[in-house]
Design an enzyme around this catalytic site. Structure first.
Site, short mmCIF file in Angstrom:
data_model
loop_
_atom_site.label_atom_id
_atom_site.label_comp_id
_atom_site.label_asym_id
_atom_site.label_seq_id
_atom_site.Cartn_x
_atom_site.Cartn_y
_atom_site.Cartn_z
N HIS A 297 1.06 -1.26 -0.06
CA HIS A 297 -0.01 0.08 -0.09
C HIS A 297 0.69 1.15 -0.07
O HIS A 297 2.21 1.12 0.09
CB HIS A 297 -1.00 -0.14 1.15
CG HIS A 297 -0.05 0.02 2.60
ND1 HIS A 297 0.67 -1.03 3.20
CD2 HIS A 297 0.19 1.06 3.39
CE1 HIS A 297 1.07 -0.64 4.27
NE2 HIS A 297 1.03 0.57 4.46
N ASP B 104 0.80 5.08 1.92
CA ASP B 104 0.31 5.78 3.07
C ASP B 104 -0.16 7.05 2.55
O ASP B 104 0.14 7.67 1.60
CB ASP B 104 1.47 6.14 4.17
CG ASP B 104 2.03 4.60 4.66
OD1 ASP B 104 1.27 3.73 4.75
OD2 ASP B 104 3.08 4.73 5.10
N HIS C 151 4.86 0.12 0.00
CA HIS C 151 5.53 -0.91 0.72
C HIS C 151 4.59 -1.86 1.58
O HIS C 151 3.16 -1.61 1.24
CB HIS C 151 6.13 -0.22 1.90
CG HIS C 151 5.18 0.65 2.63
ND1 HIS C 151 4.66 2.01 2.12
CD2 HIS C 151 4.73 0.49 4.12
CE1 HIS C 151 4.09 2.47 3.13
NE2 HIS C 151 3.95 1.78 3.99
N ARG D 291 4.33 -8.59 17.73
CA ARG D 291 5.14 -7.33 17.24
C ARG D 291 4.40 -6.05 17.55
O ARG D 291 3.00 -6.03 17.24
CB ARG D 291 5.69 -7.29 15.85
CG ARG D 291 6.25 -6.06 15.41
CD ARG D 291 6.56 -6.29 13.66
NE ARG D 291 7.37 -5.11 13.55
CZ ARG D 291 7.17 -4.73 12.14
NH1 ARG D 291 6.17 -5.11 11.21
NH2 ARG D 291 7.93 -3.62 11.67
#
Length: 794
Positions: free
Chosen positions: A723, A725, A775, A785
């Protein structure tokens, strides 16, 4: 013939000039001899100074120091005798002084040329030498001179009997006088007086008798040539600073008095003046700061004085673990320290318990009084002193939890100053608020002294006698050994700190504050709320230095150095250390404590449009009430890094929403002339078509409306699809440790086929958001995480 006449006239003129010069030389020589002779005779004249003191108080020590500075030898009468002269601070008394002086003058009673000076000592400072005092005394052409004041004490009905005075103070004050021994002995022997009778009334009655006044040739120092009595004269006085000395000046009479008497309610003002006069402080520095000090370096550490440290947590206070750690880090043998800890707050109980568990064994002893004992702070502080008495301590250090002692040498420095009570100066971040007052008003509360700001800001360095200290101070153990010097925390209805200082002032014990070194700071507690799991995270505004110390990575400011290289794991992707592991741990714990993670679905009611194109399992900052703080963090810390790697942003300009213009010019904006809308239309319709082709780029607004913590888990959401941002640039902050808390994970930039894995806890990835850096989030294969994401300039 004419030439011969001219020569004769020239010779006669030369002889006349020579004769005139010789005459002038003789006059000058005789004048110099007279001055020299006068100076020599003043030095040779017999001069004796007396004072009365039954205890070696701080005021007495100050008086004797001032006498020593001007080489004036003082005979002290009554030392270590019982004081029988009444409560002279609050009512009449002092006859004992007359009787002691009478006895001392017996051996001098027939000496007509011996000059005697008498002065009180507890509230007096000498500011001139024998030569100046005698010169001024001679100018009175009297045999006896008393100081003068503006109040007729102790019998106001006697005021009309005083001789009329055209200039100056009209009434006698007996705190200081000077005269010849023969006359003074006759005066003190004139009539009988009892110990408890009033000495000033005794001398007043003699002065008001015209025959006796003439017989003894008595005068008053109406204009403070020698004696300055301060009661009622405070507004007349100012300090006169020269390069190497400071004198008190009476600006009404333009005099520089030799003996300063802080009579009546002026004792605190005298204390302030005493910080400067008698060679105490000048613009060359603090001359008295190293007097009567000693060095602990001459001691073996096993022979260091025993210190009781009283720690007081009386209210919810930020950064208590750090406060306790700084106490532990004091450079002083732990086996010489006894800790007394009073914690009134249940919120801090676990922090105190952990500290005692980890470090208590290193100390000589630890006594803890917890919230369950419900002990109020008045009694707790008294108990701290009792603990000191019980172990026969040499010193008692009291420290409140809102004091962050940053200097490990603080305790040593305070001990070496060798004062009765001394505080290290501490201030609140960005404020003039400190742990001392330079003056107090008539109501007993704060009043700003003329030098307060200079002391707080460090313009003037020294060890300052002040009327109020708080938060942190050292008490010499000798004060705790006898009731008349024992401090009290209970005085009427006063708070403990006010009562403590009031009791010391009443006992004549000086309180000092030193700003010779940087010792630490005070934390602000007003905005501290215990509603969060880790409330310290919310303290970045009020207590920024402490917040940074706890949460900002120690290498952050190194990254701002232009010479420091920034890691770039992928093209235009930068890696910075920015926060500590503690910040990461606390933020994760806050998120888990909140617990309302999103379901990772496209529908998201938290967003204005209710839809998330690339959903994650996350919690937004505004959900835990941290949006304001995080935006402030972006502005104060992240943008500093961004400006380094993505130049072309921000400079301060109040016309801009960001307040910052990177390349400022002398200009006027379109909106200042009312042409904003028209110009924006022009840009949009005409200019942007050209700009898009030849000048690609973007101007940031430095805003972020999407700030959230993402949680990746193999059984929940292990990865994120490719995607862009919705940002100009994105920051991605790792909140836990790769390979320890989770396996896998990372970020892959598809265009460059470049991945960032093994992310570092507390480090920040920064990359462009739109167009170039498409990314994806790589799969987390094990563990959980956590990352923090902000879309900057959406």
């Amino acid at each position: 013939m004419q030439t011969t006449k001219k020569r004769t006239l020239a010779k006669m003129a030369a002889r006349q000039e020579s004769s005139t010069l010789a005459g002038l030389f003789c006059v000058v020589f005789l004048l110099l001899c007279r001055v020299s002779s006068g100076s020599s005779s003043q030095e040779e004249r017999k001069f004796v100074t007396f004072t009365v003191a039954t205890d070696e108080t701080d005021g007495f020590k100050r008086f004797m120091r001032s006498a020593d500075r001007y080489n004036i030898q003082v005979q002290v009468l009554g030392m270590h005798q019982e004081w029988l002269g009444g409560d002279v601070q609050n009512t009449i008394g002092g006859g004992q002084k007359v009787l002691l002086l009478k006895e001392a003058l017996k051996k001098y009673k027939d000496e007509k040329d011996l000059v005697i000076m008498f002065s009180d000592s507890y509230d007096v400072i000498i500011t001139a030498d024998k030569k100046e005092i005698l010169r001024k005394f001679d100018d009175f052409n009297a045999r006896v001179v008393f100081g003068a004041e503006g109040f007729c004490w102790p019998d106001r009905t006697l005021a009309d009997l005083y001789p009329e005075v055209r200039l100056g103070k009209p009434y006698l004050n007996s705190g200081g006088f000077i005269g010849y021994a023969s006359e003074l002995y006759q005066i003190v022997s004139h009539t009988s007086i009892q110990n408890q009778h009033d000495d000033q009334l005794y001398y007043t009655r003699i002065f008001l008798n015209p025959e006796l006044r003439e017989k003894f040739k008595m005068k008053l120092d109406h204009t403070s040539e020698i004696f300055q009595n301060m009661n009622g004269a405070g507004a007349d006085l100012t300090l006169k600073f020269e390069d190497d000395k400071t004198r008190l000046r009476n600006r009404v009479y333009n005099t520089e008095p030799c003996i300063i008497h802080g009579n009546g309610p002026q004792k605190l003002v005298l204390n302030a003046i005493g910080n400067y006069v008698a060679d105490s402080w000048s613009f060359e520095g603090c001359h008295s700061c190293k007097e009567n000090t000693f060095s602990l370096k001459t001691y073996k550490r096993d022979d260091y004085p025993v210190v009781v440290i009283g720690l007081f947590i009386e209210q919810p206070t930020p950064f208590v673990p750090e406060f306790l750690n700084k106490i532990y880090n004091l450079d002083y043998p732990k086996n010489k320290i006894v800790l007394f800890i009073h914690n009134h707050e249940e919120h801090h109980a676990s922090e105190v318990e952990e500290f005692v568990k980890n470090y208590g064994g290193y100390y000589k002893a630890v006594r803890e009084v917890g919230p369950g004992m419900n002990m109020n702070q008045w009694y707790a502080r008294k108990q701290g002193l009792s603990e000191c008495i019980g172990v026969k301590c040499d010193y008692y250090l009291s420290v409140d939890a809102d004091v962050q002692i940053a200097n490990p040498k603080t305790l040593q420095i305070l001990i070496e100053q060798n004062r009765s009570v001394i505080a290290p100066m501490a201030t609140k971040y960005g404020k003039l608020w400190s742990n001392f007052w330079g003056a107090i008003g008539d109501d007993g509360f704060y009043a700003r002294s003329d030098d307060y700001i200079d002391i707080v800001q460090g313009t003037k360095k020294g060890v300052w006698n002040v009327p109020y200290i708080n938060n942190v101070y050292l008490i010499h153990g000798s004060l705790l050994q006898q009731p008349k010097t024992m401090p009290s925390f209970i005085v009427g209805q006063l708070d403990a700190d006010m009562a403590f200082c009031a009791s010391l002032r009443e006992k004549g014990i000086f309180m000092y504050v030193t700003n010779m070194e940087t010792f630490g700071r005070l934390t602000t507690t007003t905005s501290y709320s215990t509603e969060h799991l880790h409330p310290d995270m919310w303290q970045m505004y009020d207590n920024r230095p402490d917040w940074e110390e706890k949460y900002i990575h120690p290498d952050f400011y190194k990254m701002l150095d232009p010479k420091t290289e920034v890691e770039m794991p992928c093209p235009d992707v930068y890696w910075f250390p920015i926060v500590t592991e503690t910040f990461c741990k606390h933020l994760v714990e806050e998120m888990e404590n909140y617990g309302e993670w999103s379901g990772g679905k496209n529908e998201d009611p938290r967003l204005s449009n209710g839809y998330e194109n690339v959903p994650t399992v996350d919690i937004h900052m505004n959900q835990i009430g941290y949006e304001r703080e995080w935006l402030h963090f972006l502005k104060e810390f992240v943008t500093k890094l961004q400006e380094k790697v993505y130049p072309g942003y921000y400079s301060e300009d109040p016309r801009l929403t960001t307040g910052y213009e990177n390349v400022p010019t002398v200009d006027i904006h379109m909106n200042q002339i009312g042409y904003e809308n028209e110009w924006l239309y022009f840009l949009r319709v005409y200019v942007t078509r050209l700009q898009a082709k030849v000048y690609p780029g973007y101007l940031s607004r430095a805003q972020a409306i999407m700030n959230f913590v993402v949680r990746y888990h193999p059984q929940e959401q292990p990865f994120l699809r490719p995607h862009h941002d919705s940002s100009t640039f994105t920051i991605n902050l790792a909140l836990n440790k790769a390979g320890v808390d989770f396996e896998g994970g990372g970020c892959r930039f598809l265009r460059y086929n470049c991945s960032v894995t093994n992310t570092k806890m507390g480090w920040l990835l920064m990359h462009p958001g739109r167009l170039t850096h498409y990314h994806e989030g790589l799969p987390t294969t094990n563990g959980t995480r956590y990352i923090l994401i902000s879309f900057v300039d959406p």
